[in-house]
Structures are given as C-alpha cells and as structure tokens.
Scaffold this motif. Structure first.
Motif, PDB file in Angstrom:
ATOM      1  N   LEU A  68       0.610  -1.269  -0.257  1.00 49.15           N
ATOM      2  CA  LEU A  68       0.362   0.358   0.535  1.00 49.15           C
ATOM      3  C   LEU A  68       1.070   1.276  -0.092  1.00 49.15           C
ATOM      4  CD1 LEU A  68      -2.735   1.515   0.237  1.00 49.15           C
ATOM      5  CD2 LEU A  68      -2.896   1.265   2.675  1.00 49.15           C
ATOM      6  N   VAL A  69       0.777   2.289  -1.140  1.00 46.38           N
ATOM      7  CA  VAL A  69       1.448   3.230  -1.041  1.00 46.38           C
ATOM      8  C   VAL A  69      -0.504   4.524  -1.404  1.00 46.38           C
ATOM      9  CG1 VAL A  69       3.023   4.894  -2.618  1.00 46.38           C
ATOM     10  CG2 VAL A  69       3.148   2.356  -2.154  1.00 46.38           C
ATOM     11  N   GLN A  70       0.413   5.528  -0.483  1.00 43.77           N
ATOM     12  CA  GLN A  70      -0.335   6.396   0.091  1.00 43.77           C
ATOM     13  C   GLN A  70      -0.445   7.518  -0.225  1.00 43.77           C
ATOM     14  OE1 GLN A  70      -3.188   4.999   3.211  1.00 43.77           O
ATOM     15  NE2 GLN A  70      -1.803   3.986   4.379  1.00 43.77           N
ATOM     16  N   GLY A  71      -0.862   9.020  -0.296  1.00 37.14           N
ATOM     17  CA  GLY A  71      -0.523  10.314  -0.435  1.00 37.14           C
ATOM     18  C   GLY A  71       1.209  10.941  -0.535  1.00 37.14           C
ATOM     19  N   GLY A  72       1.295   9.924  -1.676  1.00 39.34           N
ATOM     20  CA  GLY A  72       2.788  11.262  -2.662  1.00 39.34           C
ATOM     21  C   GLY A  72       3.402  10.242  -1.914  1.00 39.34           C
ATOM     22  N   GLN A  73       3.937   9.036  -1.532  1.00 36.70           N
ATOM     23  CA  GLN A  73       4.416   8.386  -0.871  1.00 36.70           C
ATOM     24  C   GLN A  73       5.653   7.884  -2.123  1.00 36.70           C
ATOM     25  OE1 GLN A  73       3.490   4.716   1.738  1.00 36.70           O
ATOM     26  NE2 GLN A  73       4.919   4.312   2.456  1.00 36.70           N
ATOM     27  N   SER A  74       7.226   8.203  -1.780  1.00 40.29           N
ATOM     28  CA  SER A  74       7.311   7.145  -2.207  1.00 40.29           C
ATOM     29  C   SER A  74       7.669   5.569  -2.011  1.00 40.29           C
ATOM     30  CB  SER A  74       8.669   7.896  -3.364  1.00 40.29           C
ATOM     31  OG  SER A  74       9.255   7.648  -2.063  1.00 40.29           O
ATOM     32  N   PHE A  75       8.066   4.854  -3.607  1.00 37.82           N
ATOM     33  CA  PHE A  75       8.080   3.719  -3.249  1.00 37.82           C
ATOM     34  C   PHE A  75       9.660   2.991  -4.555  1.00 37.82           C
ATOM     35  CE2 PHE A  75       4.970   3.856  -6.168  1.00 37.82           C
ATOM     36  CZ  PHE A  75       5.205   2.950  -7.416  1.00 37.82           C
ATOM     37  N   ASP A  76      10.219   2.295  -4.041  1.00 39.46           N
ATOM     38  CA  ASP A  76      11.574   1.725  -4.913  1.00 39.46           C
ATOM     39  C   ASP A  76      10.904   0.595  -5.276  1.00 39.46           C
ATOM     40  OD1 ASP A  76      13.168   3.642  -4.001  1.00 39.46           O
ATOM     41  OD2 ASP A  76      13.535   3.083  -2.032  1.00 39.46           O
ATOM     42  N   VAL A  77      11.264  -0.032  -6.706  1.00 37.67           N
ATOM     43  CA  VAL A  77      11.134  -1.150  -7.810  1.00 37.67           C
ATOM     44  C   VAL A  77      12.589  -1.243  -7.792  1.00 37.67           C
ATOM     45  CG1 VAL A  77      10.557  -2.419  -9.378  1.00 37.67           C
ATOM     46  CG2 VAL A  77       9.058   0.166  -8.579  1.00 37.67           C
ATOM     47  N   SER A  78      12.607  -3.042  -7.282  1.00 40.42           N
ATOM     48  CA  SER A  78      13.892  -3.377  -7.519  1.00 40.42           C
ATOM     49  C   SER A  78      14.100  -4.864  -8.536  1.00 40.42           C
ATOM     50  CB  SER A  78      14.763  -4.028  -6.244  1.00 40.42           C
ATOM     51  OG  SER A  78      15.856  -4.578  -6.695  1.00 40.42           O
ATOM     52  N   ILE A  79      14.550  -5.022  -9.007  1.00 38.08           N
ATOM     53  CA  ILE A  79      13.985  -6.006 -10.631  1.00 38.08           C
ATOM     54  C   ILE A  79      15.787  -6.458 -10.744  1.00 38.08           C
ATOM     55  CG2 ILE A  79      13.887  -7.226 -12.880  1.00 38.08           C
ATOM     56  CD1 ILE A  79      11.794  -5.419 -12.425  1.00 38.08           C
ATOM     57  N   GLY A  80      16.171  -7.725 -10.495  1.00 32.96           N
ATOM     58  CA  GLY A  80      17.759  -8.020 -10.801  1.00 32.96           C
ATOM     59  C   GLY A  80      17.534  -9.933 -11.258  1.00 32.96           C
ATOM     60  N   GLY A  81      18.456 -10.100 -10.935  1.00 28.84           N
ATOM     61  CA  GLY A  81      18.774 -11.419 -11.712  1.00 28.84           C
ATOM     62  C   GLY A  81      18.942 -12.430 -13.485  1.00 28.84           C
ATOM     63  N   THR A  82      19.411 -12.460 -13.703  1.00 30.87           N
ATOM     64  CA  THR A  82      19.535 -13.264 -15.441  1.00 30.87           C
ATOM     65  C   THR A  82      18.416 -14.170 -15.680  1.00 30.87           C
ATOM     66  OG1 THR A  82      21.849 -13.315 -14.580  1.00 30.87           O
ATOM     67  CG2 THR A  82      20.730 -14.781 -16.843  1.00 30.87           C
ATOM     68  N   PHE A  83      17.610 -13.137 -16.595  1.00 28.49           N
ATOM     69  CA  PHE A  83      16.238 -14.318 -16.643  1.00 28.49           C
ATOM     70  C   PHE A  83      16.215 -13.545 -18.376  1.00 28.49           C
ATOM     71  CE2 PHE A  83      15.579  -9.669 -14.920  1.00 28.49           C
ATOM     72  CZ  PHE A  83      14.779  -9.498 -15.584  1.00 28.49           C
ATOM     73  N   GLU A  84      15.106 -14.522 -18.913  1.00 23.25           N
ATOM     74  CA  GLU A  84      14.844 -13.747 -20.171  1.00 23.25           C
ATOM     75  C   GLU A  84      13.204 -13.930 -19.883  1.00 23.25           C
ATOM     76  OE1 GLU A  84      13.678 -15.416 -24.898  1.00 23.25           O
ATOM     77  OE2 GLU A  84      15.404 -16.359 -23.400  1.00 23.25           O
ATOM     78  N   ALA A  85      12.361 -12.445 -19.463  1.00 24.72           N
ATOM     79  CA  ALA A  85      11.018 -13.140 -18.824  1.00 24.72           C
ATOM     80  C   ALA A  85      10.015 -10.938 -19.212  1.00 24.72           C
ATOM     81  CB  ALA A  85      10.754 -13.410 -17.680  1.00 24.72           C
ATOM     82  N   THR A  86       9.403 -10.747 -18.960  1.00 22.82           N
ATOM     83  CA  THR A  86       8.688  -9.648 -19.264  1.00 22.82           C
ATOM     84  C   THR A  86       8.341  -9.437 -17.933  1.00 22.82           C
ATOM     85  OG1 THR A  86       8.095  -9.683 -21.145  1.00 22.82           O
ATOM     86  CG2 THR A  86       7.027  -7.805 -19.676  1.00 22.82           C
ATOM     87  N   VAL A  87       8.865  -8.590 -16.543  1.00 26.87           N
ATOM     88  CA  VAL A  87       8.511  -8.834 -14.994  1.00 26.87           C
ATOM     89  C   VAL A  87       7.698  -7.297 -15.592  1.00 26.87           C
ATOM     90  CG1 VAL A  87       9.080  -8.048 -13.028  1.00 26.87           C
ATOM     91  CG2 VAL A  87      10.999  -9.201 -14.600  1.00 26.87           C
ATOM     92  N   VAL A  88       6.073  -7.530 -14.796  1.00 24.67           N
ATOM     93  CA  VAL A  88       5.377  -6.799 -14.476  1.00 24.67           C
ATOM     94  C   VAL A  88       5.009  -5.881 -13.304  1.00 24.67           C
ATOM     95  CG1 VAL A  88       3.579  -7.627 -14.506  1.00 24.67           C
ATOM     96  CG2 VAL A  88       3.374  -5.932 -15.551  1.00 24.67           C
ATOM     97  N   VAL A  89       4.885  -4.631 -13.379  1.00 25.80           N
ATOM     98  CA  VAL A  89       4.627  -4.117 -12.254  1.00 25.80           C
ATOM     99  C   VAL A  89       3.216  -3.573 -11.896  1.00 25.80           C
ATOM    100  CG1 VAL A  89       4.690  -1.158  -9.958  1.00 25.80           C
ATOM    101  CG2 VAL A  89       6.837  -2.444 -11.269  1.00 25.80           C
ATOM    102  N   GLN A  90       2.739  -3.587 -11.408  1.00 27.44           N
ATOM    103  CA  GLN A  90       0.691  -3.146 -11.605  1.00 27.44           C
ATOM    104  C   GLN A  90       0.412  -2.449 -10.540  1.00 27.44           C
ATOM    105  OE1 GLN A  90      -0.711  -7.308 -11.013  1.00 27.44           O
ATOM    106  NE2 GLN A  90      -0.892  -7.094 -14.050  1.00 27.44           N
ATOM    107  N   ARG A  91      -0.415  -1.960 -10.819  1.00 28.27           N
ATOM    108  CA  ARG A  91      -1.689  -1.656  -9.150  1.00 28.27           C
ATOM    109  C   ARG A  91      -3.193  -1.527  -9.574  1.00 28.27           C
ATOM    110  NH1 ARG A  91      -0.945   5.189 -10.747  1.00 28.27           N
ATOM    111  NH2 ARG A  91      -2.671   5.008 -11.761  1.00 28.27           N
ATOM    112  N   CYS A  92      -3.121  -1.351  -7.763  1.00 34.06           N
ATOM    113  CA  CYS A  92      -5.093  -1.436  -7.692  1.00 34.06           C
ATOM    114  C   CYS A  92      -5.184  -0.204  -7.035  1.00 34.06           C
ATOM    115  CB  CYS A  92      -5.688  -2.579  -7.677  1.00 34.06           C
ATOM    116  SG  CYS A  92      -5.411  -3.613  -6.955  1.00 34.06           S
TER     117      CYS A  92
END
Length: 87
Positions: free
Chosen positions: A14-38
């Motif tokens: 849960l991210v509220q009121g203009g709060q910032s958040f960090d997204v970290s994606i690492g590794g060795t892969f063949e894929a499409t990683v998605v960030v979603q919200r609702c």
C-alpha cells in the motif's frame, strides 16, 4: 523474493498520499516483469514492464496497492529477484 515461474507476484504494497516507493528487479532472466497497481476492490492494471534488471523510484497517488511479478505466458527462463519497498 525470487521468481522462476509465470503467474507469480509479490505481496501487495500500500502506497499512500504521494509516498515514494522503490522497485528493484535483478537476476539473469528471459521474461517480462510487470509492475501493477489497483485500488481496493478493483482489478490490477499494468503501469510498467521490464525485460532486464532495473532500479526505479515511483510516487503513488492516494491509496494505491502495487505489486511486481510475471504474468502467465511471459516467463521463458532464469531467476528474477524482485523487491518493492515503501520509502
């Protein structure tokens, strides 16, 4: 969290009121990683996609839930390390 199969997501953050958040994606892969919200009681909506390791900072609006993962049909191989952190 490590992902090595499709249809796997982090727990919602849960991210509220203009709060910032960090997204970290690492590794060795063949894929499409998605960030979603609702909003509570609605469906997940894609807000970002990645096919390589990345470090990003986002700013949420009012009371959005975010998660990171790989949808069905979007994973080929490798191990993905993902993290979603409120600042």
């Amino acid at each position: 969290m490590f992902i090595w199969e499709e249809n796997t997501f982090t727990e919602a953050l849960l991210v509220q009121g203009g709060q910032s958040f960090d997204v970290s994606i690492g590794g060795t892969f063949e894929a499409t990683v998605v960030v979603q919200r609702c909003k509570p009681g609605t469906s997940w909506f894609d807000v970002g996609t990645f096919t390589a390791p990345a470090e990003k900072v986002g700013v949420g609006g009012t009371a959005w839930y975010y998660r990171i993962g790989v949808k069905t049909g979007q994973y080929v191989s490798g191990t993905i390390e993902v993290g979603l952190y409120a600042s």
